[in-house]
Scaffold this active site. Structure first.
Site, PDB file in Angstrom:
ATOM      1  CG  LEU A 170      37.162 -16.912  64.863  1.00 40.49           C
ATOM      2  CD1 LEU A 170      36.692 -17.424  66.224  1.00 40.49           C
ATOM      3  CD2 LEU A 170      38.216 -17.865  64.286  1.00 40.49           C
ATOM      4  CD  GLU A 219      35.322 -13.667  52.962  1.00 44.49           C
ATOM      5  OE1 GLU A 219      35.167 -14.797  52.449  1.00 44.49           O
ATOM      6  OE2 GLU A 219      34.917 -13.379  54.098  1.00 44.49           O
ATOM      7  CB  THR A 254      46.982 -15.159  45.330  1.00 44.29           C
ATOM      8  OG1 THR A 254      46.732 -16.093  44.295  1.00 44.29           O
ATOM      9  CG2 THR A 254      46.166 -13.901  45.007  1.00 44.29           C
ATOM     10  CG  ASP A 255      49.486 -18.185  41.529  1.00 41.23           C
ATOM     11  OD1 ASP A 255      48.349 -18.060  42.033  1.00 41.23           O
ATOM     12  OD2 ASP A 255      49.913 -19.276  41.089  1.00 41.23           O
ATOM     13  CD  GLU A 256      43.649 -17.669  42.199  1.00 47.32           C
ATOM     14  OE1 GLU A 256      42.591 -17.205  41.775  1.00 47.32           O
ATOM     15  OE2 GLU A 256      43.717 -18.659  42.945  1.00 47.32           O
ATOM     16  CE1 TYR A 292      41.700 -14.488  47.196  1.00 51.93           C
ATOM     17  CE2 TYR A 292      42.465 -15.666  45.240  1.00 51.93           C
ATOM     18  CZ  TYR A 292      42.662 -15.261  46.549  1.00 51.93           C
ATOM     19  OH  TYR A 292      43.818 -15.617  47.208  1.00 51.93           O
ATOM     20  CE  LYS A 331      45.349 -11.720  48.690  1.00 52.68           C
ATOM     21  NZ  LYS A 331      45.495 -11.702  50.175  1.00 52.68           N
ATOM     22  N   PRO A 373      32.799 -19.705  35.637  1.00 51.55           N
ATOM     23  CG  PRO A 373      30.959 -18.375  36.157  1.00 51.55           C
ATOM     24  CD  PRO A 373      31.770 -19.528  36.656  1.00 51.55           C
TER      25      PRO A 373
HETATM   26  P1  NAD Z   1      41.346 -18.970  54.437  1.00 50.21           P
HETATM   27  O1  NAD Z   1      40.095 -18.569  53.739  1.00 50.21           O
HETATM   28  O2  NAD Z   1      41.531 -20.407  54.805  1.00 50.21           O
HETATM   29  O3  NAD Z   1      41.511 -18.132  55.788  1.00 50.21           O
HETATM   30  C1  NAD Z   1      41.245 -16.767  55.851  1.00 50.21           C
HETATM   31  C2  NAD Z   1      41.216 -16.370  57.325  1.00 50.21           C
HETATM   32  O4  NAD Z   1      40.978 -14.957  57.393  1.00 50.21           O
HETATM   33  C3  NAD Z   1      40.097 -17.044  58.124  1.00 50.21           C
HETATM   34  O5  NAD Z   1      40.576 -17.507  59.360  1.00 50.21           O
HETATM   35  C4  NAD Z   1      39.064 -15.942  58.303  1.00 50.21           C
HETATM   36  O6  NAD Z   1      38.295 -16.088  59.486  1.00 50.21           O
HETATM   37  C5  NAD Z   1      39.957 -14.707  58.350  1.00 50.21           C
HETATM   38  N1  NAD Z   1      39.245 -13.478  57.959  1.00 50.21           N
HETATM   39  C6  NAD Z   1      38.455 -13.302  56.860  1.00 50.21           C
HETATM   40  N2  NAD Z   1      37.964 -12.042  56.857  1.00 50.21           N
HETATM   41  C7  NAD Z   1      38.489 -11.419  57.948  1.00 50.21           C
HETATM   42  C8  NAD Z   1      38.367 -10.099  58.468  1.00 50.21           C
HETATM   43  N3  NAD Z   1      37.607  -9.164  57.862  1.00 50.21           N
HETATM   44  N4  NAD Z   1      39.032  -9.791  59.600  1.00 50.21           N
HETATM   45  C9  NAD Z   1      39.801 -10.724  60.223  1.00 50.21           C
HETATM   46  N5  NAD Z   1      39.930 -11.995  59.778  1.00 50.21           N
HETATM   47  C10 NAD Z   1      39.293 -12.326  58.651  1.00 50.21           C
HETATM   48  O7  NAD Z   1      42.537 -18.463  53.505  1.00 50.21           O
HETATM   49  P2  NAD Z   1      43.957 -19.117  53.239  1.00 50.21           P
HETATM   50  O8  NAD Z   1      43.841 -20.106  52.149  1.00 50.21           O
HETATM   51  O9  NAD Z   1      44.554 -19.502  54.543  1.00 50.21           O
HETATM   52  O10 NAD Z   1      44.723 -17.849  52.649  1.00 50.21           O
HETATM   53  C11 NAD Z   1      45.409 -16.943  53.507  1.00 50.21           C
HETATM   54  C12 NAD Z   1      46.014 -15.844  52.661  1.00 50.21           C
HETATM   55  O11 NAD Z   1      46.905 -16.404  51.704  1.00 50.21           O
HETATM   56  C13 NAD Z   1      44.993 -15.042  51.865  1.00 50.21           C
HETATM   57  O12 NAD Z   1      45.360 -13.690  51.892  1.00 50.21           O
HETATM   58  C14 NAD Z   1      45.089 -15.607  50.453  1.00 50.21           C
HETATM   59  O13 NAD Z   1      44.758 -14.634  49.492  1.00 50.21           O
HETATM   60  C15 NAD Z   1      46.562 -15.973  50.397  1.00 50.21           C
HETATM   61  N6  NAD Z   1      46.899 -17.083  49.489  1.00 50.21           N
HETATM   62  C16 NAD Z   1      46.225 -18.265  49.549  1.00 50.21           C
HETATM   63  C17 NAD Z   1      46.587 -19.312  48.705  1.00 50.21           C
HETATM   64  C18 NAD Z   1      45.894 -20.661  48.765  1.00 50.21           C
HETATM   65  O14 NAD Z   1      46.176 -21.528  47.933  1.00 50.21           O
HETATM   66  N7  NAD Z   1      45.025 -20.910  49.731  1.00 50.21           N
HETATM   67  C19 NAD Z   1      47.631 -19.144  47.792  1.00 50.21           C
HETATM   68  C20 NAD Z   1      48.305 -17.910  47.755  1.00 50.21           C
HETATM   69  C21 NAD Z   1      47.934 -16.892  48.617  1.00 50.21           C
HETATM   70  P1  TYD Z   2      40.556 -23.944  43.976  1.00 51.92           P
HETATM   71  O1  TYD Z   2      41.030 -24.949  44.974  1.00 51.92           O
HETATM   72  O2  TYD Z   2      39.222 -23.305  44.180  1.00 51.92           O
HETATM   73  O3  TYD Z   2      41.714 -22.862  43.830  1.00 51.92           O
HETATM   74  P2  TYD Z   2      41.899 -21.670  42.741  1.00 51.92           P
HETATM   75  O4  TYD Z   2      40.620 -21.431  42.055  1.00 51.92           O
HETATM   76  O5  TYD Z   2      42.287 -20.540  43.639  1.00 51.92           O
HETATM   77  O6  TYD Z   2      43.003 -22.120  41.833  1.00 51.92           O
HETATM   78  O7  TYD Z   2      40.526 -24.636  42.546  1.00 51.92           O
HETATM   79  C1  TYD Z   2      41.698 -25.241  42.005  1.00 51.92           C
HETATM   80  C2  TYD Z   2      41.342 -25.708  40.617  1.00 51.92           C
HETATM   81  O8  TYD Z   2      40.380 -26.766  40.726  1.00 51.92           O
HETATM   82  C3  TYD Z   2      40.679 -24.635  39.766  1.00 51.92           C
HETATM   83  O9  TYD Z   2      41.138 -24.760  38.428  1.00 51.92           O
HETATM   84  C4  TYD Z   2      39.199 -24.946  39.853  1.00 51.92           C
HETATM   85  C5  TYD Z   2      39.180 -26.459  40.009  1.00 51.92           C
HETATM   86  N1  TYD Z   2      38.044 -26.999  40.788  1.00 51.92           N
HETATM   87  C6  TYD Z   2      37.279 -28.036  40.257  1.00 51.92           C
HETATM   88  O10 TYD Z   2      37.525 -28.523  39.144  1.00 51.92           O
HETATM   89  N2  TYD Z   2      36.227 -28.510  41.005  1.00 51.92           N
HETATM   90  C7  TYD Z   2      35.918 -28.003  42.219  1.00 51.92           C
HETATM   91  O11 TYD Z   2      34.916 -28.467  42.835  1.00 51.92           O
HETATM   92  C8  TYD Z   2      36.724 -26.958  42.757  1.00 51.92           C
HETATM   93  C9  TYD Z   2      36.417 -26.361  44.102  1.00 51.92           C
HETATM   94  C10 TYD Z   2      37.787 -26.483  42.010  1.00 51.92           C
END
Ligand code: NAD
Ligand code: TYD
Length: 377
Positions: free
Chosen positions: A39, A88, A138-140, A164, A168, A297
């Site tokens: 949390l 994170e 992630t694809d990143e 980040y 990952k 950046p």
């Molecule tokens: P999020 O930031 O919304 O949620 C992360 C969750 O992990 C939170 O509930 C947080 O409390 C918990 N957490 C963080 N540190 C922790 C710790 N040390 N111990 C236990 N719990 C912890 O993230 P999300 O967007 O739901 O992403 C989930 C996963 O999917 C991540 O691994 C992320 O890299 C991956 N992912 C996300 C996306 C995207 O577009 N959001 C795309 C591809 C992959």
């Molecule tokens: P984000 O949702 O942070 O995902 P990621 O960086 O993992 O792709 O950002 C998606 C795209 O949007 C990214 O190219 C950064 C851009 N962005 C903005 O232009 N303005 C914003 O305020 C944010 C948060 C992201």
């Protein structure tokens, strides 16, 4: 020797993707879930209110870096799988403060792998045959693409560019090594940008919706021409269920919806949906709220996913197009004003000030916004 139960251990299940996954899993009656989540600011138990009282659901507040805790949870619940979401996850925060990313994403994954390995080694042969460690990534990790380059596939070399992405990528390498060296039955998924209900409004789509509803500016980084490949979160959850059920051990599967859009296109579509769904808004047309701000950046220019392995080998298909998924998402945020209000108080305001106050306003590009807005209408 111990036997696997039917339950799964989810980490990070109170975050955006984790909570959608847990809700879908329980709705489909796929068995009990234990959710370990620290949390952090991104974890929100309110996402899971509808299942909080379910006998099938157990919540444990704790840290994946706590070896004793994760070991004891595996011993107590004997999960048939670990689905590892906890991380994170926000690139801008990783730039502002990378330490937490290294700690949770690398050390946390290491801790979980070690606990899973010890647990796996003590299982019966049958239990070992069932057990899976699914690492959600992630694809990143693949870095950035030029406009004409082919989409990321599973053999694309890793080239992470942000703290980040590097954290990952490190975690993916650890998982790979635990498969190769210790025989841990793990699978990695690398997914493109998700959107949908319960996404914290620091990420592009929910940030734009939340700001537009309040008549606040919509901060577009740089020229807004960066491209992301968007996938509705429910489709990510279904891909994970598919991989868990039928994925080959030790493999990586790319997950994506084939929806490449520039950030400006995404913001334009969100604004058009808000114009339509909130016709009485005094902020219409919402696109006028766009403000170009200083770029992130090291900003990756383009991501695109080739999901043919997952589709061809395991038969997965995304159900939502970008248009249907985005409409659902905007409608969800409109119907959940209280949720937005609750998550955008306190610490959220500090983050907004920290991330956006120094970026300034790029006046020269404001003209392009107006043009883009006219084109879109
Ligand atoms: P999020 O930031 O919304 O949620 C992360 C969750 O992990 C939170 O509930 C947080 O409390 C918990 N957490 C963080 N540190 C922790 C710790 N040390 N111990 C236990 N719990 C912890 O993230 P999300 O967007 O739901 O992403 C989930 C996963 O999917 C991540 O691994 C992320 O890299 C991956 N992912 C996300 C996306 C995207 O577009 N959001 C795309 C591809 C992959
Ligand atoms: P984000 O949702 O942070 O995902 P990621 O960086 O993992 O792709 O950002 C998606 C795209 O949007 C990214 O190219 C950064 C851009 N962005 C903005 O232009 N303005 C914003 O305020 C944010 C948060 C992201």
């Amino acid at each position: 020797m111990i036997e696997c139960s039917d339950c799964i251990l989810v980490t990070g299940g109170a975050g955006f993707i984790g909570s959608n996954f847990v809700l879908d899993w329980l709705a489909a009656g796929l068995g009990p879930v234990v959710n370990l989540d620290k949390l952090t600011y991104a974890g929100n138990p309110a996402n899971l209110t509808s299942i909080a009282q379910s006998a099938e659901y157990t919540f444990v507040q704790g840290d994946i870096c706590d070896a004793e805790l994760v070991t004891s949870l595996m011993q107590k619940y004997q999960p048939r799988a670990v689905i590892h979401f906890a991380a994170e996850s926000h690139v801008d925060r990783s730039i502002a403060g990378p330490e937490a990313f290294l700690r949770t994403n690398i050390n946390g994954t290491f801790t979980l792998l070690q606990a899973a390995r010890a647990y796996y080694d003590a299982l019966t042969k049958e239990g070992q045959g069932r057990f899976r460690f699914l690492h959600v990534s992630t694809d990143e990790v693949y870095g950035t693409l030029t406009p004409e380059a082919p989409a990321f596939h599973e053999e694309t070399p890793y080239a992470p560019n942000s703290p980040y992405a590097a954290s990952k990528a490190s975690s993916d390498h650890l998982v790979r090594a635990w498969v190769h060296t210790y025989g841990l039955p793990a699978i990695i998924t690398n997914c493109s940008n998700n959107y949908g209900p319960y996404q914290f409004p620091e990420k592009l789509i929910p940030l734009m919706i939340a700001n537009a509803l309040q008549g606040k500016s919509l901060p577009v980084y740089g020229d807004g021409q960066q491209v992301r490949d968007w996938l509705y979160v429910g489709d990510h959850a279904s891909a994970l269920r598919t991989v868990l059920e039928r994925g080959r051990l030790g493999e990586t599967y790319n997950v994506g919806g084939g929806n490449q859009r520039s950030n400006l296109e995404v913001v334009t579509t969100v604004c058009a949906l808000l114009d339509e769904l909130v016709p009485q808004s005094t902020f219409k047309p919402h696109l006028q709220l766009v403000k170009y701000v200083t770029d992130r950046p090291g900003h990756d220019r383009r991501y695109a996913i080739d999901a043919r392995k997952l589709e061809g080998e395991l038969g997965w298909r995304a159900q939502e197009s970008f248009e249907t998924g985005l409409r659902k998402t905007v409608e969800w945020y409109l119907g959940n004003a209280e949720w937005i209000e609750n998550v955008t108080s306190g610490a959220y305001q500090q983050w907004m000030a920290q991330n956006y106050s120094g970026r300034g306003h790029k006046a020269s590009e404001q003209r392009t916004t107006t043009e883009a807005g006219e084109g879109a209408r």
